[in-house]
Design a protein around this motif. Sequence first.
Motif, PDB file in Angstrom:
ATOM      1  N   GLY A 497       0.806  -1.209   0.000  1.00 31.32           N
ATOM      2  CA  GLY A 497       0.000   0.000   0.000  1.00 31.32           C
ATOM      3  C   GLY A 497       0.845   1.267   0.000  1.00 31.32           C
ATOM      4  O   GLY A 497       2.075   1.233  -0.116  1.00 31.32           O
ATOM      5  N   THR A 498       0.175   2.390   0.145  1.00 34.48           N
ATOM      6  CA  THR A 498       0.828   3.700   0.146  1.00 34.48           C
ATOM      7  C   THR A 498       0.460   4.450   1.417  1.00 34.48           C
ATOM      8  O   THR A 498      -0.689   4.409   1.864  1.00 34.48           O
ATOM      9  CB  THR A 498       0.395   4.526  -1.081  1.00 34.48           C
ATOM     10  N   PHE A 499       1.437   5.106   2.002  1.00 33.37           N
ATOM     11  CA  PHE A 499       1.126   5.971   3.149  1.00 33.37           C
ATOM     12  C   PHE A 499       1.891   7.280   3.024  1.00 33.37           C
ATOM     13  O   PHE A 499       2.963   7.352   2.412  1.00 33.37           O
ATOM     14  CB  PHE A 499       1.434   5.283   4.481  1.00 33.37           C
ATOM     15  N   THR A 500       1.306   8.319   3.585  1.00 33.22           N
ATOM     16  CA  THR A 500       1.899   9.657   3.571  1.00 33.22           C
ATOM     17  C   THR A 500       1.945  10.200   4.993  1.00 33.22           C
ATOM     18  O   THR A 500       0.942  10.140   5.721  1.00 33.22           O
ATOM     19  CB  THR A 500       1.114  10.624   2.674  1.00 33.22           C
ATOM     20  N   LEU A 501       3.092  10.720   5.380  1.00 40.99           N
ATOM     21  CA  LEU A 501       3.259  11.374   6.674  1.00 40.99           C
ATOM     22  C   LEU A 501       3.401  12.875   6.435  1.00 40.99           C
ATOM     23  O   LEU A 501       4.154  13.305   5.557  1.00 40.99           O
ATOM     24  CB  LEU A 501       4.503  10.839   7.389  1.00 40.99           C
ATOM     25  N   GLN A 502       2.677  13.666   7.216  1.00 39.17           N
ATOM     26  CA  GLN A 502       2.668  15.114   7.043  1.00 39.17           C
ATOM     27  C   GLN A 502       3.089  15.780   8.340  1.00 39.17           C
ATOM     28  O   GLN A 502       2.491  15.536   9.393  1.00 39.17           O
ATOM     29  CB  GLN A 502       1.271  15.597   6.641  1.00 39.17           C
ATOM     30  N   ALA A 503       4.117  16.619   8.270  1.00 44.62           N
ATOM     31  CA  ALA A 503       4.563  17.353   9.454  1.00 44.62           C
ATOM     32  C   ALA A 503       3.620  18.508   9.732  1.00 44.62           C
ATOM     33  O   ALA A 503       3.262  19.267   8.830  1.00 44.62           O
ATOM     34  CB  ALA A 503       5.982  17.869   9.258  1.00 44.62           C
ATOM     35  N   SER A 504       3.212  18.623  10.992  1.00 42.40           N
ATOM     36  CA  SER A 504       2.297  19.689  11.402  1.00 42.40           C
ATOM     37  C   SER A 504       3.001  20.561  12.428  1.00 42.40           C
ATOM     38  O   SER A 504       3.376  20.093  13.504  1.00 42.40           O
ATOM     39  CB  SER A 504       1.020  19.090  11.997  1.00 42.40           C
ATOM     40  N   LEU A 505       3.202  21.849  12.106  1.00 44.87           N
ATOM     41  CA  LEU A 505       3.991  22.751  12.935  1.00 44.87           C
ATOM     42  C   LEU A 505       3.105  23.573  13.852  1.00 44.87           C
ATOM     43  O   LEU A 505       1.987  23.934  13.508  1.00 44.87           O
ATOM     44  CB  LEU A 505       4.810  23.698  12.051  1.00 44.87           C
ATOM     45  N   THR A 506       3.625  23.870  15.052  1.00 41.76           N
ATOM     46  CA  THR A 506       2.930  24.731  16.011  1.00 41.76           C
ATOM     47  C   THR A 506       3.881  25.843  16.436  1.00 41.76           C
ATOM     48  O   THR A 506       4.952  25.583  17.001  1.00 41.76           O
ATOM     49  CB  THR A 506       2.494  23.938  17.257  1.00 41.76           C
ATOM     50  N   ASN A 507       3.510  27.088  16.134  1.00 40.01           N
ATOM     51  CA  ASN A 507       4.264  28.281  16.538  1.00 40.01           C
ATOM     52  C   ASN A 507       5.657  28.360  15.920  1.00 40.01           C
ATOM     53  O   ASN A 507       6.558  28.985  16.471  1.00 40.01           O
ATOM     54  CB  ASN A 507       4.388  28.356  18.065  1.00 40.01           C
ATOM     55  N   ILE A 508       5.859  27.726  14.778  1.00 41.54           N
ATOM     56  CA  ILE A 508       7.138  27.840  14.096  1.00 41.54           C
ATOM     57  C   ILE A 508       6.908  27.893  12.600  1.00 41.54           C
ATOM     58  O   ILE A 508       5.907  27.392  12.086  1.00 41.54           O
ATOM     59  CB  ILE A 508       8.093  26.664  14.414  1.00 41.54           C
TER      60      ILE A 508
END
Length: 610
Positions: A497-508
Motif C-alpha cells: 500500500g501507500t502511506f503519507t506522513l505530514q509534518a504539522s507545525l505549532t508556533n514555528i
Amino acid sequence: MLHLTPGPRVLNVIALICAFAASAVFANDLALNADSLAAEAAPVIATQPLSQTVKAGSAVTLFVVTRESDLAYQWKKDGFAIAAATRDSFEIASAQRGDSGNYTVDITNPSATTTSSTATLEVSPVSAASVAFQGRLFTAPRFVPEPGAVITAPIADGFARGATGGGNITPVIVTTAAEFKTQAESSAPAVITVSGTIDLRALPGVSIKSDKTIQGQNAAASIDGQLFIGPGVSNVIIRGLNLTYPTVPEDGAEISPPSLADFDALWSSPGGTLAALAGTGGTPLIISGASRIYVTHCSFFDAEGYLATVTGGADNVTFSWCEFYYQPGQPRLRLGMLIGAPSGETKPLHITLHHNWWSDLIEQRMPVTTYGHIHQYSNYFKPAPSTPNVAGTEARASSQLLSERNLYHSIASPLTKSSGGLIRTLGNTYTATTGTAPDTGSDNVFVPPYSYATLNNTGLPSAIATYAGNTAGALSASIQFGSMSIAETLFSIPVGGTFTLQASLTNIAGATYQWRLDNTPIPGATAASYTVSNAQLTNNGTYTATITLMDGDTIVSSPKTIALSVPFIAGENPPASNSGTGGGGGGGSPSVWFLIALTILAAHRIHSRK
C-alpha cells in the motif's frame, strides 16, 4: 722575496676571483633581502595578549600590539570567531563564567596572516554581589525580574511531560528547615517557595511527597542538605534552586569512602528508603523509585557523593537548563550524575537531559548510566581551562543513550560505552577532547515519544551560559520553542500500500526538513510530507521529522510508528485451535497452500509413473 709580474693570465685569474666574490656577496644580499621581505610579509606582534583570572562581573580587555598599521583583526574564543571583534583589542564589559576560555586573534595584512599566542581567561563563579552561606558562595543573579512579574506554573517536557507539581495552588513561603520539612512531607499538594537558605544538614534528609512544586524565590534561594524523592512518589517539580551537600570536614580531613570502587559498592542495589541510602554520601537530590519528576533551572554544586542520582526504577524524569559544578577545595570524588544503580535495576529508567551545563571541576560521570534510556540533547560540556576531567558520559550495561547535538569541549574521553551499553549520536560536536575517542554512535536505540528542540551548536555555549542554572529563582527564563507532530493518511496500511506522513507545525515557520526512520535520516526525504508507495516490511518503524530553522536550531517532531499489515487470504494460515482440554483440533477446509502442495505431489507421481 718572490715577486710576480702580473701578466695577462694572472690578471684574468684575479678578475675571475673578484667577479666570483662579488657574485657571492650579491647572492647573499639577495637571500637576506628575500628573508627580510618574507618576514615583512606577515604581521609582527610586538605584545601578545595576556592570560587573566577575574571575578564574575569584572570588565576584561584583551589586546595585542603590532608594528604595522592598516591591519585586519579577528578575535576568536576556543577556535570560533567572535562576532564584531575586529579591532586590536577585545572588551567584555561584565565577564561571566561562560566567557571563560582560550582567546586568540588573527592579524591579517594583504600578504599574510599571523595568529597570536593563546590568552586564557578564567572567570571565577564568585562575584562581589555573591550570596554567602555556610562558607560557600553562590553566583549573583544574572537576571533581575521586572517589578510585578508573575510566577506561573512551569510546563514540564521530555520524559517528565505531564508533571504539574502543586499546580496553581497559592505558594507558601518557607525560611527554616522545620517549615520546609513540614510542607514538603505533607500529603497535600503544595507550592513551596524557598526564601534564603534552608540548612537541612542537621536532618537525615527530607522525603518529598507527591504533587509538590519546590521553587526558589530568587537566585539566592538555596538548600544545603539532602532531598529525597522515593518509591511511589509522583508529580514533583523542582525549579530555580541552588542545591548542595558538601559534608567534607572544614579541617580538610579525609572523607569516606576513600576510593571510587568503595563508593560504587555503596550504590550497588540501593534500597528504596532514605534510611537505606543514608550511607551513599552527601548527594543533594536522590530520586529513587519515583516517577514524573521535573527538575529545571537548578544549580547543583559541591557534593560529597554525586550531584544527583536517579535509581531504583525511577521513571519519566527530566533535568533541563541545570548547571552542575564543583568549587576548588572539594573532595577528589567530584562526580556528576548516576542514572541506574550499578546492579539491582530491573527495568529501563526513562530520563531526559537537555540544555544542561556540565561545568567546572566535575571529574567524571556526566552522567554514568546502567539500565537508563537516556535522551541527552543540547548539553554543554565545558569546564574552566584549568579544571581537567577524567571521563565524560558513560553508557553501561542494559542502557541506551540517544546523544544529540551536544557540545563537548576540553573533555577527556567524552562519550564511551561498556558492558553492552548502546549509543546513537546525531550532530554532536567535539572540540579539544582527549583520551578515548568518542563512540561512533551507530547503535539502534529508542525513539523519544515527544517533540523537542535542539540549539545550533555554534550558539549553544552563549545560550547555556546565559540561561542554565538558577538565574532568578522561579522566574528563571528559558528559550522557548514551538513543536511539531506528524499526521498520517491511513491507520491500517497493508504491504504494497501507500502511506503519507505530514509534518504539522505549532508556533514555528519551516525552513528545511529531514525525515528520519528509527533515528536515521532518510536520504532525499526533505519535504514537509513523506510518501511511501508500494510499502514493504522494511518500511516498518518509528518516523520523525526534523525542521532546521534559519538560525540553525532544529525542532524534532513527536514520532509516528508505522506497522504494515500482511493481507489475509481466506483459508490461508488459519489460527490454531486451542479448544478442548486434550487431543487435537482438526476440521475445517484445507488451506490454499495445502491444495497447491497436493497438486504438485500428484503431478510428480504421474510424471514418475510414465
